[in-house]
Scaffold this motif. Structure first.
Motif, PDB file in Angstrom:
ATOM      1  N   GLY A 150       0.866  -0.973  -0.072  1.00  0.00           N
ATOM      2  CA  GLY A 150       0.156  -0.106   0.001  1.00  0.00           C
ATOM      3  C   GLY A 150       0.889   1.269  -0.046  1.00  0.00           C
ATOM      4  N   HIS A 151       0.424   2.533   0.003  1.00  0.00           N
ATOM      5  CA  HIS A 151       1.311   3.509   0.020  1.00  0.00           C
ATOM      6  C   HIS A 151       1.214   4.458   1.310  1.00  0.00           C
ATOM      7  N   LEU A 152       2.387   4.787   1.904  1.00  0.00           N
ATOM      8  CA  LEU A 152       2.365   5.376   3.023  1.00  0.00           C
ATOM      9  C   LEU A 152       2.069   6.763   3.211  1.00  0.00           C
ATOM     10  N   VAL A 162      -8.246   6.316   4.576  1.00  0.00           N
ATOM     11  CA  VAL A 162      -8.757   5.520   3.512  1.00  0.00           C
ATOM     12  C   VAL A 162      -7.653   5.496   2.231  1.00  0.00           C
ATOM     13  N   ASP A 163      -7.003   6.468   2.149  1.00  0.00           N
ATOM     14  CA  ASP A 163      -6.154   6.587   0.974  1.00  0.00           C
ATOM     15  C   ASP A 163      -4.781   7.248   1.551  1.00  0.00           C
ATOM     16  N   ASP A 164      -3.777   6.113   1.905  1.00  0.00           N
ATOM     17  CA  ASP A 164      -3.846   4.950   1.578  1.00  0.00           C
ATOM     18  C   ASP A 164      -3.391   4.203   3.019  1.00  0.00           C
ATOM     19  N   GLY A 165      -3.822   4.857   4.186  1.00  0.00           N
ATOM     20  CA  GLY A 165      -3.397   3.996   5.592  1.00  0.00           C
ATOM     21  C   GLY A 165      -3.996   2.584   5.499  1.00  0.00           C
ATOM     22  N   ASN A 196       5.353   8.379  -1.382  1.00  0.00           N
ATOM     23  CA  ASN A 196       5.152   9.300  -2.411  1.00  0.00           C
ATOM     24  C   ASN A 196       4.519   8.713  -3.378  1.00  0.00           C
ATOM     25  N   GLU A 197       3.435   8.100  -3.330  1.00  0.00           N
ATOM     26  CA  GLU A 197       2.439   7.642  -4.605  1.00  0.00           C
ATOM     27  C   GLU A 197       1.765   8.948  -5.274  1.00  0.00           C
ATOM     28  N   GLU A 198       1.418  10.036  -4.093  1.00  0.00           N
ATOM     29  CA  GLU A 198       0.515  10.936  -4.658  1.00  0.00           C
ATOM     30  C   GLU A 198       1.223  11.836  -5.485  1.00  0.00           C
ATOM     31  N   ASN A 199       2.392  12.161  -5.161  1.00  0.00           N
ATOM     32  CA  ASN A 199       2.968  13.425  -5.885  1.00  0.00           C
ATOM     33  C   ASN A 199       4.224  12.738  -6.776  1.00  0.00           C
ATOM     34  N   THR A 224      -3.123  -2.712  -2.487  1.00  0.00           N
ATOM     35  CA  THR A 224      -4.298  -2.260  -1.989  1.00  0.00           C
ATOM     36  C   THR A 224      -4.299  -0.641  -1.843  1.00  0.00           C
ATOM     37  N   ASP A 225      -5.171  -0.121  -2.611  1.00  0.00           N
ATOM     38  CA  ASP A 225      -5.387   1.544  -2.842  1.00  0.00           C
ATOM     39  C   ASP A 225      -6.536   1.754  -3.106  1.00  0.00           C
ATOM     40  N   GLY A 226      -7.718   1.148  -2.406  1.00  0.00           N
ATOM     41  CA  GLY A 226      -9.198   1.411  -2.880  1.00  0.00           C
ATOM     42  C   GLY A 226      -9.764   1.567  -1.445  1.00  0.00           C
ATOM     43  N   PHE A 290     -18.443   4.329  -1.545  1.00  0.00           N
ATOM     44  CA  PHE A 290     -18.358   5.622  -0.536  1.00  0.00           C
ATOM     45  C   PHE A 290     -17.004   5.870  -0.732  1.00  0.00           C
ATOM     46  N   TYR A 291     -15.872   5.241  -1.290  1.00  0.00           N
ATOM     47  CA  TYR A 291     -14.523   5.771  -1.082  1.00  0.00           C
ATOM     48  C   TYR A 291     -14.370   7.125  -1.750  1.00  0.00           C
ATOM     49  N   PHE A 292     -14.964   7.629  -2.838  1.00  0.00           N
ATOM     50  CA  PHE A 292     -14.643   8.887  -3.187  1.00  0.00           C
ATOM     51  C   PHE A 292     -15.529  10.065  -2.608  1.00  0.00           C
TER      52      PHE A 292
HETATM   53 ZN   LIG Z   1      -3.976   5.974  -2.950  1.00  0.00          ZN
END
Ligand SMILES: [Zn+2]
Length: 333
Positions: A150-152, A162-165, A196-199, A224-226, A290-292
């Motif tokens: 997953g991403h930290l 939820v994204d992405d703990g 740093n998945e997000e940026n 797992t990133d949903g 509901f995720y989004f």
């Molecule tokens: Zn994510």
């Protein structure tokens, strides 16, 4: 001025747009999300956040506002990455809540609207940070690796539960379950919390740099990133024969309603370099209705996680991970 989509903007003469603030008013498709296709609804909307500012700038706009690209109510703006194209001026851009977008659209219908934007974000220099990696060494083929990840990092408004703990917790717990049950994986299980998945995916890119010579020994990769919504099966990026090989595993998962499969072009941002190198890739299919509503908003906090559903995801990921680690034959590529 308001454009509901790219075509509407393009249809406008440049002098109508020049010097103006453009509001992209594309509405996130809540019905699509309610039907279980939250990711698809996001995919259709997020292009406005990603490409909207440059599209507006090409027609002379001085700034750009994006209607939130998620399903959040309660006047929460949904934020995230913007890609500035090389061929357009980098104009300021900001996210608007759905409610405020509706209000501005209504005001624009009545006449000219003047806005003063106060935008505070800034790009600071990079700092050193790390992927967090832990291995459970395989007993027979320690050189062969199954990644569970997953991403930290997270986007900044909430705490990134939820994204992405959730994805990091699910992956760590999957590895933990395998150890607690005293199972002996034949291949190495490598848990990764990507940085740093997000940026810009810096952690994924660094891992690729360090390990691409070993892709043939990367047996499979999972991310797992949903969020932590109830799992109903697994997404597969790979050959169709994989489903047949996993049939006994899917039968076990089906006992908890998680035996479904979906073949996807792409299942995880951080594992994409491996996907591209034909390493079979997997992710849990999760309830995305509901995720989004929370993703990339100030409401992405721990209270949104249902512990039972989080545990269900860990169970699915643990079962698939262990099955892959102990498979008799290699997966087709
Ligand atoms: Zn994510």
């Amino acid at each position: 001025m308001v454009a509901n989509n790219f075509d509407e903007l393009k249809a406008l003469p440049r002098d109508k747009v020049a010097g103006k603030i453009v509001l992209f008013n594309y509405s996130f498709d809540k019905q699509m999300a309610a039907g279980g296709h939250g990711g698809d609804a996001y995919g259709e909307a997020v292009v406005y956040r990603g490409d909207g500012p440059s599209a507006a700038a090409r027609q002379g706009a001085v700034a750009c506002l994006i209607r939130s690209v998620g399903g959040a109510d309660y006047r929460l703006p949904h934020t995230g990455q913007t890609k500035y194209a090389d061929d357009a001026p980098k104009i300021p851009a900001g996210a608007l809540t759905a409610e405020d977008a509706d209000l501005i659209v209504d005001l624009v219908r009545q006449g000219q609207v003047k806005m003063k934007l106060t935008l505070t974000p800034q790009q600071l220099p990079d700092v050193e940070s790390y992927n967090v990696i832990g291995d459970i060494k395989g007993s027979e083929h320690p050189e062969q690796i199954i990644i569970v990840s997953g991403h930290l990092d997270s986007w900044d408004l909430g705490t990134g539960a939820v994204d992405d703990g959730a994805g990091v917790a699910v992956s760590m717990e999957a590895a933990n379950l395998i150890q607690k049950l005293h199972l002996k994986p034949k291949r190495t299980i490598r848990m990764i919390a990507w940085m740093n998945e997000e940026n810009g995916l810096a952690g994924s890119k660094q891992y690729e740099k360090d390990h691409r010579e070993e892709w043939s020994n990367h047996f499979a990769a999972m991310e797992t990133d949903g969020g932590a919504g109830h799992p109903i099966g697994i997404n597969i990026k790979g050959k169709f024969e994989i489903k047949k090989l996993l049939a006994p595993v899917l039968a076990v998962l089906q006992e908890s309603g998680a035996g479904g499969t979906n073949f996807a072009e792409h299942v995880g941002a951080d594992i994409e370099p491996m996907e591209k190198a034909d390493v079979p890739a997997f992710s849990p299919i999760q309830d995305s209705r509901f995720y989004f509503n929370y993703h990339h908003t100030a409401a992405d906090t721990l209270d949104k996680i249902v512990p039972k559903e989080l545990a269900e995801n860990s169970a699915v990921v643990a079962v698939v991970t262990y099955a892959l680690a102990n498979m008799e034959q290699p997966l087709p590529r």
